[in-house]
Design a protein around this motif. Structure first.
Motif, PDB file in Angstrom:
ATOM      1  N   ARG B 130      15.384 -29.532  31.636  1.00 31.76           N
ATOM      2  CA  ARG B 130      15.911 -28.907  30.422  1.00 31.76           C
ATOM      3  C   ARG B 130      17.416 -29.100  30.394  1.00 31.76           C
ATOM      4  O   ARG B 130      18.072 -28.959  31.426  1.00 31.76           O
ATOM      5  N   LEU B 152      12.328 -28.062  21.721  1.00 33.28           N
ATOM      6  CA  LEU B 152      13.669 -27.459  21.737  1.00 33.28           C
ATOM      7  C   LEU B 152      13.494 -25.948  21.857  1.00 33.28           C
ATOM      8  O   LEU B 152      12.970 -25.300  20.937  1.00 33.28           O
ATOM      9  N   MET B 153      13.905 -25.401  22.984  1.00 36.28           N
ATOM     10  CA  MET B 153      13.827 -23.952  23.184  1.00 36.28           C
ATOM     11  C   MET B 153      15.082 -23.325  22.584  1.00 36.28           C
ATOM     12  O   MET B 153      16.186 -23.561  23.079  1.00 36.28           O
ATOM     13  N   ARG B 154      14.899 -22.557  21.542  1.00 35.74           N
ATOM     14  CA  ARG B 154      16.049 -21.977  20.851  1.00 35.74           C
ATOM     15  C   ARG B 154      16.703 -20.881  21.694  1.00 35.74           C
ATOM     16  O   ARG B 154      16.029 -19.975  22.169  1.00 35.74           O
ATOM     17  N   GLN B 155      17.992 -20.980  21.875  1.00 33.22           N
ATOM     18  CA  GLN B 155      18.806 -19.960  22.549  1.00 33.22           C
ATOM     19  C   GLN B 155      18.202 -19.519  23.894  1.00 33.22           C
ATOM     20  O   GLN B 155      18.229 -18.340  24.236  1.00 33.22           O
ATOM     21  N   ALA B 156      17.663 -20.479  24.628  1.00 34.28           N
ATOM     22  CA  ALA B 156      17.037 -20.154  25.909  1.00 34.28           C
ATOM     23  C   ALA B 156      18.021 -20.239  27.072  1.00 34.28           C
ATOM     24  O   ALA B 156      17.732 -19.806  28.179  1.00 34.28           O
ATOM     25  N   GLY B 157      19.212 -20.819  26.806  1.00 35.88           N
ATOM     26  CA  GLY B 157      20.217 -20.928  27.852  1.00 35.88           C
ATOM     27  C   GLY B 157      21.392 -20.005  27.560  1.00 35.88           C
ATOM     28  O   GLY B 157      21.591 -19.584  26.416  1.00 35.88           O
ATOM     29  N   TRP B 158      22.133 -19.707  28.593  1.00 36.43           N
ATOM     30  CA  TRP B 158      23.337 -18.888  28.435  1.00 36.43           C
ATOM     31  C   TRP B 158      24.379 -19.359  29.434  1.00 36.43           C
ATOM     32  O   TRP B 158      24.056 -19.703  30.568  1.00 36.43           O
ATOM     33  N   TYR B 164      24.980 -18.062  24.211  1.00 34.20           N
ATOM     34  CA  TYR B 164      23.624 -18.610  24.102  1.00 34.20           C
ATOM     35  C   TYR B 164      23.642 -20.039  23.587  1.00 34.20           C
ATOM     36  O   TYR B 164      24.443 -20.382  22.727  1.00 34.20           O
ATOM     37  N   VAL B 169      13.743 -29.745  25.971  1.00 34.21           N
ATOM     38  CA  VAL B 169      12.768 -29.837  27.063  1.00 34.21           C
ATOM     39  C   VAL B 169      12.299 -31.283  27.173  1.00 34.21           C
ATOM     40  O   VAL B 169      11.866 -31.880  26.178  1.00 34.21           O
TER      41      VAL B 169
END
Lengths: 185, 181
Positions: B130, B152-158, B164, B169
């Motif tokens: 990712r 595409l994972m929305r706002q899954a990272g910080w 965010y 993926v």
């Protein structure tokens, strides 16, 4: 065990519906439920085939209690175990993967929806997560519809992301953001 | 010092990190702190070699491949790690390297060797990577290695700088490896 103060039950959802952290003593009941539902569960759940004894169920419970995730939770109706639910925390610290199953006798009665709703509330509230992910087998149409009813958005397809009785299966990836969640009235 | 897990040639290796590597690795984090703050959630919580030591000790050794170091001529220049989901046969890879060693294919070589290693184990059927959409260098690695974009994972990272962010993926199946030239 999760780094939050875990109450007992973890969630009291009213009308004798509770979500509790599974205890080693729940192993026998958990195993009975899995045996009773094995043919149905093994289509989607890799662990349905690998849980062959009460000791396997107990090892699962003990393993989940030793991690920081909230993976080993039981759904109880009138004190009887009717399913499992859990939340695995991603490395980002803001995303959790939700999973849930209920025995067939309690499907279609809103039990899973209320249990998932309660855990999502906890995740966005006390646990301060920003997002919840769910992975559902692409041909598990009932679960796909369930996740969409909860308000999740389809975000991708994880090819051959899980192994079940018929071999590897694609998983649909869903996401729900904190600001998209509307609690049930 | 542990034996290399993966020999990448030309003095480059991947090894299990050891507690004694903590001061050296902390220095690499410290020098790259501003850059890493835009990508890695753990940067601001890493304020001393002790924090690195805790990460290394959690990563363990043997079966657990979460805390591996990328070494060049014996010097640790970054990390790579794999988190296996044995039940599902999926394994997620993550990596970072100091600015001095970017853009020379070092991380791509480390990933290639780690993927070889993972697919040689019985329980790995696919590998996931990712990366943030605007992290072109990071995304180039799975794209170069034949991964397919799966979502595409929305706002899954910080990350401390920027907050965010989405995550692309990428997935690679055992049967797709090695990629055709």
């Amino acid at each position: 065990m999760a780094a939050i103060a875990v109450s007992d039950p973890l969630l009291d959802l009213g009308n004798e519906l509770e979500v509790r952290v599974l205890q080693p003593d729940d192993a026998e009941e958990l195993f009975e439920r899995i045996v009773g539902e094995r043919e149905r569960l093994r289509r989607w759940m890799p662990w349905a085939d690998t849980t062959r004894s009460i000791d396997d169920a107990r090892s699962f419970i003990e393993h989940t209690r030793a991690t920081e995730d909230l993976d080993g939770l039981g759904i109880f109706v009138e004190g009887a175990l009717v399913g499992g639910i859990g939340l695995l925390f991603e490395g980002s610290g803001i995303d959790g993967e939700l999973g849930c199953w209920v025995v067939s006798s309690h499907e279609g009665r809103g039990v899973a929806a209320r249990a998932c709703g309660g855990l999502i509330e906890l995740a966005f509230g006390q646990l301060s997560l920003h997002r919840i992910s769910v992975l559902v087998a692409a041909d598990n149409l009932r679960s796909v519809a369930f996740v969409e009813r909860l308000g999740f958005t389809r975000e991708g397809l994880v090819r051959e992301g899980t192994r079940a009785d018929t071999g590897f299966q694609d998983l649909v990836l869903y996401g729900l953001l904190e600001q998209e969640w509307t609690p049930a009235p | 010092m542990s034996l290399p897990l993966l020999d990448l040639g030309d003095g480059a290796e991947v090894r299990f990190l050891e507690s004694s590597d903590a001061p050296e690795l902390f220095a690499v984090v410290d020098v790259n702190r501003e850059r890493l703050r835009a990508r890695m959630p753990w940067v601001d919580g890493t304020t001393s070699p002790q924090d690195i030591r805790a990460f290394i000790e959690r990563g363990g050794s043997g079966e657990n491949l979460d805390a591996l170091g990328i070494y060049l001529s014996g010097v640790c220049v970054g990390t790579i790690g794999a988190r296996p989901d044995v039940m599902n046969g999926d394994c997620q890879i993550g990596y970072w390297v100091g600015a001095d060693h970017e853009g020379r294919g070092l991380v791509t070589r480390a990933c290639r060797a780690l993927i070889e290693h993972l697919f040689a184990t019985p329980d790995c059927h696919r590998v996931t990577i990712r990366a943030a959409p605007d992290n072109a260098r990071s995304r180039a690695i799975p794209e170069r290695l034949g991964f397919r974009r799966e979502g595409l994972m929305r706002q899954a990272g910080w990350a401390p700088a920027g907050g965010y962010h989405d995550l692309v993926v990428y997935g690679l199946l055992e049967g797709e490896w090695p990629p055709s030239p």
